[in-house]
Design an enzyme around this catalytic site. Structure first.
Site, PDB file in Angstrom:
ATOM      1  N   ASP A 181       0.845  -1.195   0.000  1.00 39.11           N
ATOM      2  CA  ASP A 181       0.000   0.000   0.000  1.00 39.11           C
ATOM      3  C   ASP A 181       0.880   1.245   0.000  1.00 39.11           C
ATOM      4  O   ASP A 181       2.099   1.165  -0.041  1.00 39.11           O
ATOM      5  CB  ASP A 181      -0.925  -0.010   1.229  1.00 39.11           C
ATOM      6  CG  ASP A 181      -0.135   0.127   2.524  1.00 39.11           C
ATOM      7  OD1 ASP A 181      -0.211   1.190   3.166  1.00 39.11           O
ATOM      8  OD2 ASP A 181       0.573  -0.825   2.908  1.00 39.11           O
ATOM      9  N   HIS A 492       1.381  -8.871  -3.909  1.00 42.13           N
ATOM     10  CA  HIS A 492       0.389  -7.863  -3.519  1.00 42.13           C
ATOM     11  C   HIS A 492       1.148  -6.550  -3.324  1.00 42.13           C
ATOM     12  O   HIS A 492       1.572  -6.198  -2.231  1.00 42.13           O
ATOM     13  CB  HIS A 492      -0.311  -8.287  -2.229  1.00 42.13           C
ATOM     14  CG  HIS A 492      -1.438  -7.390  -1.822  1.00 42.13           C
ATOM     15  ND1 HIS A 492      -2.724  -7.554  -2.294  1.00 42.13           N
ATOM     16  CD2 HIS A 492      -1.478  -6.325  -0.987  1.00 42.13           C
ATOM     17  CE1 HIS A 492      -3.506  -6.626  -1.766  1.00 42.13           C
ATOM     18  NE2 HIS A 492      -2.779  -5.867  -0.977  1.00 42.13           N
ATOM     19  N   ASP A 536       0.645 -17.407  -4.991  1.00 40.52           N
ATOM     20  CA  ASP A 536       1.242 -16.329  -5.784  1.00 40.52           C
ATOM     21  C   ASP A 536       0.164 -15.671  -6.629  1.00 40.52           C
ATOM     22  O   ASP A 536       0.103 -15.835  -7.848  1.00 40.52           O
ATOM     23  CB  ASP A 536       2.369 -16.879  -6.664  1.00 40.52           C
ATOM     24  CG  ASP A 536       3.035 -15.772  -7.488  1.00 40.52           C
ATOM     25  OD1 ASP A 536       2.978 -14.603  -7.061  1.00 40.52           O
ATOM     26  OD2 ASP A 536       3.610 -16.092  -8.557  1.00 40.52           O
ATOM     27  N   GLU A 545       2.062 -10.289   0.081  1.00 43.26           N
ATOM     28  CA  GLU A 545       2.377  -8.862   0.110  1.00 43.26           C
ATOM     29  C   GLU A 545       3.883  -8.672   0.316  1.00 43.26           C
ATOM     30  O   GLU A 545       4.599  -9.594   0.714  1.00 43.26           O
ATOM     31  CB  GLU A 545       1.605  -8.131   1.217  1.00 43.26           C
ATOM     32  CG  GLU A 545       1.710  -6.609   1.103  1.00 43.26           C
ATOM     33  CD  GLU A 545       0.737  -5.866   2.009  1.00 43.26           C
ATOM     34  OE1 GLU A 545       0.612  -4.639   1.848  1.00 43.26           O
ATOM     35  OE2 GLU A 545       0.099  -6.506   2.871  1.00 43.26           O
TER      36      GLU A 545
END
Length: 566
Positions: A181, A492, A536, A545
């Site tokens: 993020d 991710h 994956d 992530e």
């Protein structure tokens, strides 16, 4: 007609005669091996899972057999549900490219034996932080195909009420995006930076100026120190005027999978508390002594900020960021126990200032000499303290230094016992969020113990753990993006998912198997075994992530191995 028949016969003969040993075998992912490779004089092991086989041979790149061996039965590994056989070829020390063939039927992914075998992986693991830079465009000159526009200038960030401010804003540009993020979080930034500063303190010249090709290359300073300072400069901006430190800079919600410049959510300064303040104090004190010969003015500023943070924490010793405010849904990084944070801050401040105040605190507030799995931003801070103190043991009272050394060796010996008892020769049996960072932190403890004691067994343990990261694991994935034959392709990670490029940005450690599968409502896992609970796929934030504190121990371990195996 005769000539045509002869040519047909010759073609068939050439096809048959060109068949090789490997042509008669099948690539098998049941052969679990480090797909990057091995140092010539290091331990070299691999695993075969759930195959009834008896012997193996190693072929060089000309498919000549250079080694033969048999297996040791390691029994059933309950974490993976596999019957495990172990092969060892440690005595093969000739540099080259190789493949393993098992019982003449199955062949492995290729690997190398060479000196500096992890140099490229180390550089990529460090440069992944450059690709995480906020407030800066990634130029083609430095990022190649992964060039992108700048995102998040982070000027005039609004204060959330949880920050203790009811109005106004803060300029807080720079730093690294925390994970997949676009948030920036102090407690995770500090523990990660601290681990890499530990490496630099031990080996100041480990990464040369220009080695990483980043914007600062050519300034006469190690590229690793340049990259770390980009984060440290942002960390400094998060200190309040009274000395306390804000918890994080994020929006109220996570963004979708978009590039940084497309992100349009309001950026806010959220929270303020004892943990963030003490971790800030620790890493700024640590950085002040490492940068003092590079930028004396900056180093002085960092140390002053550290002491100011310590003083605030003494007066505000139980201000917890125990959960997100009701209207905030980004990473919490919550903590309610601060004795280990105080210990780390006191350790770094004592080493950098030699003030008896901090030494007295350490002696009177002993921390348990343990390693706790999961959430290194919460639990590894005490180990950061131990490592810094041991590295600077000459400044300590003899009895204190001896006690630290004995406890470090005892802790490392416990890890070695677990390695010896594990069919894969790793120390991990609990697979939770970020399990790859757990296992790398174990390797980091072993490396520091090797540096302390000089005993080869600790180095061997660290090598065995590193093999796991590059493919000797129950998934057979090489968990560092861009490396190995069975690569992680769909982490991710928002930039990797949104940039339209097939290959993800290289150098990121994926989170790894996670039995809790917090994202199982969105994806279907192929296995329920803890050591195989990995997918994956981009949606798997629970197992796939990337994160600052997962890469930091990888940088340390790869860097350490590159220094001692030369």
């Amino acid at each position: 007609m005769k000539n045509i028949s002869y040519l047909v016969f010759l073609s068939i003969f050439l096809v048959v005669s060109c068949k090789t040993k490997k042509d008669e075998t099948t690539l098998s992912e049941a052969i679990r091996i480090n797909q990057v490779g091995f140092y010539p004089n290091a331990v070299k092991q691999f695993v075969v899972a759930d195959l009834e086989v008896s012997a193996f041979e190693i072929l060089d790149e000309n498919e000549k057999s250079v080694f033969t061996g048999t297996f040791v039965d390691k029994g059933l590994w309950e974490a993976s549900g596999e019957k495990v056989l172990m092969g060892d070829f440690s005595s093969l020390n000739i540099e080259g490219k190789y493949t393993i063939v098992v019982d003449g039927k199955y062949n492995s992914y290729p690997f190398e034996i060479k000196s500096k075998v992890y140099n490229e992986a180390l550089n990529a693991a460090i440069k992944s932080y450059y690709f995480q830079r906020a407030s800066m465009a990634i130029e083609e000159e430095f990022g190649g195909v992964y060039k992108r526009e700048a995102g998040h200038p982070d000027n005039n960030c609004t204060f959330h009420p949880s920050s203790g401010h009811s109005k106004g804003s803060l300029n807080s540009p720079g730093g690294w995006y925390d994970a997949g993020d676009y948030g920036k979080y102090i407690v995770n930034a500090t523990v990660s930076t601290g681990q890499m500063l530990n490496l630099v303190e031990q080996f100041p010249n480990i990464i040369a100026d220009g080695a990483l090709k980043i914007p600062e290359s050519g300034n006469g300073v190690s590229d690793l120190l340049d990259e770390l300072k980009y984060e440290l400069d942002w960390i400094l901006t998060m200190q309040d005027t009274d000395g306390g430190v804000f918890h994080k800079l994020t929006a109220k919600n996570f963004a979708g999978f978009m590039m940084p410049n497309e992100y349009d959510l309001e950026r806010m300064i959220i929270g303020k508390g004892t943990a963030a303040t003490l971790d800030f104090a620790a890493v700024m004190a640590q950085a002040s002594r490492i940068y003092k010969n590079i930028d004396v003015v900056w180093a002085k500023k960092a140390l002053e900020a550290s002491e100011k943070a310590w003083n605030w924490a003494i007066e505000n010793n139980n201000v917890a960021f125990d959960k997100n405010p009701d209207d905030v849904f980004t990473g919490a990084y919550n903590d309610t126990k601060f004795s280990d944070d105080f210990y780390w801050a006191a350790a770094e401040l004592f080493i950098s200032t030699k003030s008896e105040t901090y030494l007295v605190y350490l002696i009177e507030n002993e921390e348990p000499f343990i390693y706790e799995l999961t959430n290194s931003w919460k639990f590894f801070v005490r180990n950061n303290a131990f490592h810094s103190l041991i590295e600077n043991k000459d400044f300590l009272d003899g009895a204190f230094a001896i006690s630290l050394a004995q406890n470090q060796i005892k802790l490392a010996d416990e890890i070695l016992v677990n390695i010896a008892n594990n069919p894969y020769n790793i120390a991990l049996e609990r697979f939770e969020w970020g399990s790859n960072s757990d296992i790398l932190n174990q390797a980091m403890i072993l490396c520091n113990t090797h540096r302390l004691s000089g005993e080869q067994k600790y180095l061997t343990g660290a090598v065995q753990i590193t093999d796991y990261i590059f493919g000797k694991n129950a998934t057979s994935y090489s968990f560092l993006t861009g490396f190995g034959s069975k690569k992680v392709m769909f982490p991710h990670h928002r930039p990797s998912g949104a940039d339209g490029i097939t290959e993800p940005i290289p150098g990121f450690i994926a989170g790894g198997p996670n039995i809790d599968k917090q994202d199982s409502g969105q994806i279907e896992y192929a296995s329920n075994f803890p050591a195989k609970s990995y997918m994956d796929v981009e949606a798997s934030y629970a197992s796939n992530e990337v994160c600052l504190n997962w890469n930091a121990p990888a940088v340390y371990v790869l860097g350490y191995l590159e220094q001692v195996h030369n």
